[in-house]
Design an enzyme around this catalytic site. Sequence first.
Site: not given
Ligand code: NAD
Ligand code: UD1
Length: 337
Positions: A126, A150, A154
């Site tokens: 991330s 969190y 990573k």
């Molecule tokens: P998500 O929660 O939708 O998907 C994660 C999946 O993993 C879920 O289906 C959950 O049931 C499964 N899971 C969790 N723990 C498990 C375990 N111990 N064993 C087996 N399955 C398990 O999340 P996502 O948004 O799809 O994110 C996927 C990956 O990407 C994560 O590692 C997350 O940290 C990373 N990531 C997500 C974002 C974001 O904004 N969504 C941003 C950066 C990185």
């Molecule tokens: C957040 C996480 C980051 C994670 C990412 C996943 C925090 C501090 N950071 O990032 O670790 O990897 O999500 O996608 O939680 N905002 C509002 N109102 C809201 C929600 C968000 O104003 O109700 C604003 C935030 O201040 C930010 C932007 O929208 O400026 C995006 O927020 P968000 O979607 O939560 O993502 P990140 O903060 O970038």
Amino acid sequence: MTDTILVTGGTGFIGSHAVVSLQQAGYRVQILDNLCNSDIKVLDAIASITKTRPDFMEGDIRDGNLLAKIFDKRRFGAVMHFAGLKAVGESSAMPLAYYDNNVNGSVQLLTAMQQAGLKNFIFSSSATVYGEPQKLPLTEDHPRSSTNPYGHTKLVIEDILANLRNSDNAWRIACLRYFNPVGAHPSGLIGEAPQGVPNNLMPFVAQVAAGQRPNLQVYGNDYDTPDGTGVRDYIHVMDLADGHVKALDYCLKAQPGLTTVNLGTGKGYSVLEVIAAFEQASGKPVPYQVVARRPGDVGACWASTTKAFDLLGWRAEKCLDDMCQDAWRWELSRHDV
Ligand code: NAD
Ligand code: UD1
């Protein structure tokens, strides 16, 4: 023979879209997911999009015996590792659950892979590992730091992968640093289904537009950005999914090694720009009020996309309007608006 890819977390938000892209690129898929944050019905949706139902095993990545059985039974070309917990606030309240799921889970998975002689690994990292940006756009060599458990999981997993690669140069590892994944598959059949109150901006905005919540709280308008609200690099989840296929293809063909790549668009949008784009896409108002900054937030963050393009030949194609339109279609498919 077509390679089968083991996709952990494959019924989750990003994993399910990656499964679609993998299948459409000709890969077979085996999902391993414990369903702690996803629904088994996603499999039907994937099947109706791709006309192929991925194989599914309900189970936990921390279950070493199960992993040994899975690797014993079937040969895989690579593992794509999405499984983990991802809520920043929850990680401060329950740090041990985050270290156990994310760090211990990854160690268990890598250990089982090593024992099975499978050394091709794609990891969901991330942009949170960049901490407070010192310089924009963020390049992959930007110093790393973390401000919450969190983010720290990573960082630790990235370090474990570097140690592993140094210990055995047969590993082929891609560490993909996602910026802000949003949107949904254009079919409206799969998307992000946050449990409870969404933490992230786009799903919250979608719920306000759908009348599920009265208004959005904008966390601060006194950042050093053009309109004072936070700026982020939002990336359509299908672009992100395609980036995974490109990273996998690269890993399987290139020399063994560890490659760290940003997956973003290289373009930042403010909270107010996202609100305006969503109102346009949905035809619905998104009322908001400006409140104090959210602790831990950075003002602006966007990716350098040069490495992804030079190495993987990948760049994001979809714009903010596509992200909003697809997020809205997904929202409409789940509620009467
Ligand atoms: P998500 O929660 O939708 O998907 C994660 C999946 O993993 C879920 O289906 C959950 O049931 C499964 N899971 C969790 N723990 C498990 C375990 N111990 N064993 C087996 N399955 C398990 O999340 P996502 O948004 O799809 O994110 C996927 C990956 O990407 C994560 O590692 C997350 O940290 C990373 N990531 C997500 C974002 C974001 O904004 N969504 C941003 C950066 C990185
Ligand atoms: C957040 C996480 C980051 C994670 C990412 C996943 C925090 C501090 N950071 O990032 O670790 O990897 O999500 O996608 O939680 N905002 C509002 N109102 C809201 C929600 C968000 O104003 O109700 C604003 C935030 O201040 C930010 C932007 O929208 O400026 C995006 O927020 P968000 O979607 O939560 O993502 P990140 O903060 O970038």
